[in-house]
Design an enzyme around this catalytic site. Structure first.
Site, PDB file in Angstrom:
ATOM      1  N   GLU A  25       0.846  -1.185   0.000  1.00 55.13           N
ATOM      2  CA  GLU A  25       0.000   0.000   0.000  1.00 55.13           C
ATOM      3  C   GLU A  25       0.888   1.244   0.000  1.00 55.13           C
ATOM      4  O   GLU A  25       1.826   1.333   0.785  1.00 55.13           O
ATOM      5  CB  GLU A  25      -0.905   0.021   1.243  1.00 55.13           C
ATOM      6  CG  GLU A  25      -1.940   1.140   1.184  1.00 55.13           C
ATOM      7  CD  GLU A  25      -2.933   1.105   2.334  1.00 55.13           C
ATOM      8  OE1 GLU A  25      -3.810   1.973   2.359  1.00 55.13           O
ATOM      9  OE2 GLU A  25      -2.828   0.231   3.210  1.00 55.13           O
TER      10      GLU A  25
ATOM     11  N   ALA B 183       1.724  -0.295  10.690  1.00 57.74           N
ATOM     12  CA  ALA B 183       1.339  -1.677  10.411  1.00 57.74           C
ATOM     13  C   ALA B 183       0.532  -1.691   9.134  1.00 57.74           C
ATOM     14  O   ALA B 183       0.134  -0.647   8.612  1.00 57.74           O
ATOM     15  CB  ALA B 183       0.530  -2.265  11.569  1.00 57.74           C
ATOM     16  N   MET B 184       0.269  -2.906   8.618  1.00 55.31           N
ATOM     17  CA  MET B 184      -0.454  -3.060   7.360  1.00 55.31           C
ATOM     18  C   MET B 184      -1.416  -4.226   7.457  1.00 55.31           C
ATOM     19  O   MET B 184      -1.059  -5.298   7.924  1.00 55.31           O
ATOM     20  CB  MET B 184       0.552  -3.270   6.221  1.00 55.31           C
ATOM     21  CG  MET B 184      -0.094  -3.433   4.863  1.00 55.31           C
ATOM     22  SD  MET B 184      -1.064  -1.980   4.395  1.00 55.31           S
ATOM     23  CE  MET B 184      -2.252  -2.721   3.301  1.00 55.31           C
ATOM     24  N   GLU B 185      -2.641  -3.999   6.982  1.00 53.47           N
ATOM     25  CA  GLU B 185      -3.750  -4.930   7.213  1.00 53.47           C
ATOM     26  C   GLU B 185      -3.894  -6.015   6.162  1.00 53.47           C
ATOM     27  O   GLU B 185      -4.992  -6.569   5.986  1.00 53.47           O
ATOM     28  CB  GLU B 185      -5.060  -4.135   7.280  1.00 53.47           C
ATOM     29  CG  GLU B 185      -5.547  -3.529   5.950  1.00 53.47           C
ATOM     30  CD  GLU B 185      -5.090  -2.121   5.686  1.00 53.47           C
ATOM     31  OE1 GLU B 185      -5.684  -1.442   4.835  1.00 53.47           O
ATOM     32  OE2 GLU B 185      -4.107  -1.685   6.333  1.00 53.47           O
ATOM     33  N   ASN B 186      -2.852  -6.380   5.450  1.00 56.88           N
ATOM     34  CA  ASN B 186      -2.940  -7.406   4.413  1.00 56.88           C
ATOM     35  C   ASN B 186      -3.812  -8.579   4.870  1.00 56.88           C
ATOM     36  O   ASN B 186      -3.694  -9.053   5.996  1.00 56.88           O
ATOM     37  CB  ASN B 186      -1.549  -7.945   4.084  1.00 56.88           C
ATOM     38  CG  ASN B 186      -0.495  -6.872   4.074  1.00 56.88           C
ATOM     39  OD1 ASN B 186      -0.470  -6.033   3.200  1.00 56.88           O
ATOM     40  ND2 ASN B 186       0.368  -6.894   5.081  1.00 56.88           N
TER      41      ASN B 186
ATOM     42  N   GLU C 100      -5.671  -2.776  12.782  1.00 53.45           N
ATOM     43  CA  GLU C 100      -5.381  -3.611  11.614  1.00 53.45           C
ATOM     44  C   GLU C 100      -6.326  -4.804  11.534  1.00 53.45           C
ATOM     45  O   GLU C 100      -6.731  -5.205  10.432  1.00 53.45           O
ATOM     46  CB  GLU C 100      -3.923  -4.075  11.644  1.00 53.45           C
ATOM     47  CG  GLU C 100      -2.902  -2.949  11.738  1.00 53.45           C
ATOM     48  CD  GLU C 100      -3.061  -1.870  10.682  1.00 53.45           C
ATOM     49  OE1 GLU C 100      -3.556  -2.167   9.578  1.00 53.45           O
ATOM     50  OE2 GLU C 100      -2.686  -0.714  10.954  1.00 53.45           O
TER      51      GLU C 100
ATOM     52  N   HIS D  52      -9.662  -3.775  10.089  1.00 52.40           N
ATOM     53  CA  HIS D  52      -9.610  -3.572   8.643  1.00 52.40           C
ATOM     54  C   HIS D  52     -10.083  -4.817   7.885  1.00 52.40           C
ATOM     55  O   HIS D  52     -10.416  -4.713   6.698  1.00 52.40           O
ATOM     56  CB  HIS D  52      -8.177  -3.259   8.202  1.00 52.40           C
ATOM     57  CG  HIS D  52      -7.877  -1.799   8.091  1.00 52.40           C
ATOM     58  ND1 HIS D  52      -8.702  -0.902   7.451  1.00 52.40           N
ATOM     59  CD2 HIS D  52      -6.812  -1.068   8.519  1.00 52.40           C
ATOM     60  CE1 HIS D  52      -8.172   0.299   7.480  1.00 52.40           C
ATOM     61  NE2 HIS D  52      -7.022   0.230   8.133  1.00 52.40           N
TER      62      HIS D  52
ATOM     63  N   GLU E 237      -9.817   4.110   6.279  1.00 48.82           N
ATOM     64  CA  GLU E 237      -8.967   4.536   7.387  1.00 48.82           C
ATOM     65  C   GLU E 237      -9.738   5.320   8.452  1.00 48.82           C
ATOM     66  O   GLU E 237      -9.612   5.051   9.641  1.00 48.82           O
ATOM     67  CB  GLU E 237      -7.780   5.347   6.876  1.00 48.82           C
ATOM     68  CG  GLU E 237      -6.828   4.544   6.009  1.00 48.82           C
ATOM     69  CD  GLU E 237      -6.204   3.349   6.725  1.00 48.82           C
ATOM     70  OE1 GLU E 237      -6.346   3.226   7.959  1.00 48.82           O
ATOM     71  OE2 GLU E 237      -5.579   2.522   6.031  1.00 48.82           O
TER      72      GLU E 237
END
Length: 882
Positions: free
Chosen positions: A127, A268-271, A304, A307, A326
């Site tokens: 992202e 952080a990233m919500e993959n 996260e 999400h 977001e």
């Protein structure tokens, strides 16, 4: 294709993709310098796209090895390829497959976008536009595909191989290699793709959903740090249960994995099913993490995870709709934290954060609507406006329509748009249906930039026993929006009588439901409401709970603020009354200093603080918040223009000393009593007591620096947890002298092997409010533990200095600006996202006094004039100067 600098992308120009990609099969063979990526795409023309359009795929710094169309190898004459795009003029009209092989170098990828190495591990960050750094693709959020990913790696180097979805199979290969196959059954955009390969330890657990399904959970960290992920695992399980109970959202895969890495541009990233985290939001122990760290871990883990539904199952149609995932998810994580901790203290903290970061953004050259209409570089729009103000809009919507109706609207949203890429209009339509309200006027919050100014004016008629309250709103101009329309502003309010009692409300000018709920809906520029049967002049408590993201100007009279501080049953407005009184006292000192007059005293304010301190045991966390003075950044925001940081610091520090001399003796017994708190626990009540303890120590030191230093040195030496140790070090850093340097040296020796704790050590030194701090920062950049390649370390030193040290960074000799300029230009070719975010520290430069304004403008123009500047940094510099 990546948009070059200064090429505007506009919301009005949105068009659906010409092709859809129904399925993606990835085969990725990990290698430190030459990872092989084979992507097989199942494509078809989009009925909503342009008929007969060529296939144009995005790339970024890619090396193409080969292309096959329906299994047939293509020659260079069949396509046009460059590192940033792949174009096929002729493709079948029916469904077809395209196989693309690329090579990427993870070790050379200092941008930390796409596939890169963090320590000894491989990981990804896609992202907003990182997937195009892995393979050529329609890298946009409205192209949703089902992914099957085969990951191959050296078994010794990467025994753990992870990707999105559920594990399908795994096995060994010749030459010490092995593979794992993952399949994600839920269509997702490319920005949610994730991959991790490395030698990692794991903390494992499980969660049983409300329908009885068992979910396998794992948090992967560096070996030896598994125990420090225990709190994160607990927060994850509480998040999963909360989302079921509050929103009816059950987790949908068989596994949920989190991986903590030390090199990450974001938090952080919500993959989907594989969240990748900056390790600062995973790792915690009482010896290494503060109460703030624990709260941050809890909030980010929740964010996260939430999400999964608000961002993954329903994603955003285009990046202009970023607030849809977001802002909504920030609202959800704030509500979670409020339920887990103190709702009042959480609200105060959220508003402080909004005012700290978003209000200055709204008031400067980088102002933009929550849903922007144009951008040049999307990475620069992951802002406080999109996140925090976006959350406030969701909160206002709930306030206007009520909790039950809001939940119905969310249920409609989840049901109707699951598996799609939605827009703000899609979202609002669900609440319009649930409430029966026309939300077209409310929608203006998404398209109009700036912080509205709300004013209240009361007039009491003793003969008629009536009180008239006039509310007015206006929004100052922002870049590109000189004319502003009135917004829908929900103003929560109450009236208090002369004895502190809350008055029953009766008015012919307000709807019955407004009076019952204590909520005035201001929809025009001005509204007047007259209340009947008011025995004496009341005190107005307006904007209770901070019911709208506005500035309330002017603040009530001091006598009214003191009464609200004593009697208001809304905790937020009690805290706000204390803040407003403090601001009034500090700015009185500023005005006196400018006039050369005698320094004014604040006996009424100090008397109010004494009352709070005396009753602090009832709610220690709230008392600590109410007793804390506004920060220098708060003061700069409230001053508005011609800000002189040195004058603000002097006035604030002087008031702190006055309060300390008056209350230090009262604070010392509280400090000593709270010093015997027993074993550490990160729960909210215990954290509140430690917060009050730190505040009490500061009051003692403000009134008697020698005694405060002695207590701080003793606490530093005996502390059994990081909150107390860092709190003592923070005070010693302010007091200065040999004790400070000795404490910094001892702290380093104790924690020199722990990167996250050393970040605190760097950061605290960067925020010392002294002229010599710029030199200290420069010296620290030569420290063996400092590295420009690690975003956490850069943020802890350079970011803390430029964002949190008003006096040091804004030194009149311009040395702070020179340092930031040098770092931004050095970082820009390596990590443009990080460079651009550092440069954003100058967003409020026009509010400073003329000399500093001139110094900053000169540096901004120098940066903007660089010929090889990245789009990220060029965008910030250009907009800051506009």
């Amino acid at each position: 294709m990546r948009h070059p600098a200064n090429v505007a992308v506009r919301l009005v120009d949105y068009r659906p993709a010409d092709f859809l990609i129904d399925a993606v099969a990835l085969d990725i063979s990990l290698d430190r310098t030459a990872s092989k990526v084979v992507a097989t795409l199942s494509l078809r023309r989009n009925p909503k796209g342009a008929p007969g359009a060529p296939l144009s795929l995005d790339g970024d710094d890619l090396t193409l090895v080969g292309v096959k169309l329906d299994g047939r190898p293509l020659g260079p004459q069949d396509y046009t390829a460059a590192p940033d795009h792949l174009l096929l003029e002729k493709v079948p009209d029916g469904p077809f497959t395209l196989e693309i092989e690329t090579r990427v170098d993870p070790s050379a990828n200092t941008q930390l976008s796409g596939l890169y190495r963090s320590g000894s591990a491989y990981c990804t960050q896609c992202e907003a536009e990182g997937f195009r750094r892995i393979t050529y693709f329609l890298d946009r959020p409205d192209v949703l595909s089902v992914y099957t990913t085969r990951v191959e790696g050296d078994k010794g180097e990467a025994p753990i191989l992870l990707s999105n979805g559920n594990p399908v199979k795994s096995g060994n290969l010749p030459d010490g290699r092995h593979y794992a196959v993952w399949r994600d059954p839920f269509p997702k955009p490319s920005y949610l793709f994730a991959l991790v390969g490395g030698d990692l330890g794991a903390l494992r657990d499980s969660f049983t959903t409300m329908s009885g399904r068992k979910i396998d959970l794992a948090i992967y960290v560096e070996h030896g740090k598994e125990a420090r992920a225990t709190y994160a695992m607990d927060a994850l399980k509480r998040s999963m249960r909360w989302d079921e109970e509050k929103f009816g959202r059950e987790y949908d895969l068989d596994v949920f994995n989190i991986v903590a890495v030390s090199d990450f541009n974001m938090g952080a990233m919500e993959n989907k099913g594989l969240n990748i985290f900056n390790d600062k939001y995973v790792l915690a122990s009482p010896e290494t993490a503060t109460d703030g760290d624990y709260a941050g871990i809890e909030g980010v883990i929740a964010h996260e995870y939430f999400h999964n539904w608000t961002g993954n199952r329903i994603t955003c149609r285009d990046w202009f709709q970023l607030c849809l995932k977001e802002g909504l998810t920030v609202f959800r994580d704030q509500e979670f934290s409020a339920d887990m901790r103190s709702r009042a203290v959480e609200r105060i903290g959220d508003v402080r954060g909004l005012r700290l970061a978003q209000f200055p953004e709204d008031g400067g050259p980088l102002a933009h609507p929550v849903r922007p209409e144009v951008y040049h570089e999307i990475n620069n729009f992951y802002t406080a406006t999109v996140y925090e103000k976006g959350a406030e809009i969701v909160r206002m919507l709930r306030t206007l329509i009520g909790d039950e109706t809001f939940r119905r609207g969310m249920d409609i949203y989840f049901e109707r748009f699951d598996g799609t890429a939605a827009t703000v209009e899609d979202y609002l339509s669900c609440f319009a249906e649930a409430s029966g309200r026309d939300l077209s006027h409310f929608a203006l919050w998404y398209s109009q930039a700036g912080t509205p100014i709300l004013s209240t004016e009361g007039a009491y008629d003793p003969q008629a026993k009536t009180f008239s309250l006039t509310l007015k709103q206006h929004t100052p101009p922002t870049p590109g929006q000189s004319e502003k329309k009135p917004l829908v502003v929900p103003v929560a309010f109450a009236l208090f009588g002369e004895n502190g009692e809350k008055l029953e409300l009766a008015s012919p000018d307000a709807r019955a439901d407004e009076l019952a709920r204590g909520l005035i809906e201001l929809t025009d520029a001005e509204r007047k409401i007259t209340f009947a049967g008011v025995a004496s002049r009341p005190v107005v408590s307006a904007l209770r709970g901070f019911s709208a993201p506005v500035r309330l100007e002017p603040a009530p009279e001091s006598a009214d603020l003191e009464k609200l501080l004593a009697c208001d049953d809304d905790p937020f407005n009690r805290w706000q009354a204390a803040q407003s009184l403090a601001l009034r006292a500090i700015f009185a000192r500023v005005d006196a200093a400018k006039k050369g007059a005698q320094t004014p005293q604040a006996p009424g304010f100090i008397g109010a603080l004494r009352t709070i301190l005396a009753g602090a045991d009832a709610d220690p966390a709230f008392a600590a918040q109410a007793l804390s003075l506004p920060s220098e950044i708060d003061l700069a925001r409230e001053a508005g223009h011609d800000v002189d940081p040195d004058v603000l610091f002097s006035a604030r520090y002087g008031l702190r000393e006055e309060i300390g001399r008056a209350l230090g003796a009262d604070a010392e017994p509280i400090y000593r009593r709270l010093s015997d708190a027993g074993p550490y626990s990160p729960d909210a009540a215990s954290a509140g007591r430690r917060m009050l303890k730190a505040l009490a120590l500061d009051l003692v030191a403000a009134g008697d620096p020698e005694k405060g230093s002695a207590l701080a040195r003793s606490q530093f030496a005996a502390a059994g947890n990081m909150t107390d140790r860092l709190g003592a070090l923070t005070l010693l850093a302010l007091l200065g002298g040999e004790a400070r340097e000795a404490a910094f040296a001892a702290f380093y020796e104790q924690y020199k092997g722990d990167a996250l704790v050393l970040d605190k050590w760097f950061s605290l030194q960067a925020t010392i409010p002294e002229p010599a701090t710029t030199k200290r920062v420069v010296d620290l950049m030569r420290h063996p533990d400092f590295s420009l390649t690690n975003p956490n370390r850069v943020r802890s030193l350079i970011g803390a200095f430029s964002n949190a040290n008003l006096t040091g960074f804004h030194a009149l000799d311009g040395s702070g600006y020179d340092l930031l300029t040098r770092i931004v230009l050095e970082l820009d070719p390596k990590n443009p996202q990080l460079a651009a975010r550092l440069l954003s520290a100058l967003r409020s430069w026009r509010t400073l006094e003329p000399r500093r304004r001139g110094l900053i403008e000169e540096r901004l123009r120098h940066i903007a004039a660089q010929g090889n500047l990245s789009p990220d940094t060029k965008d910030i510099a250009t907009r800051a100067l506009s």
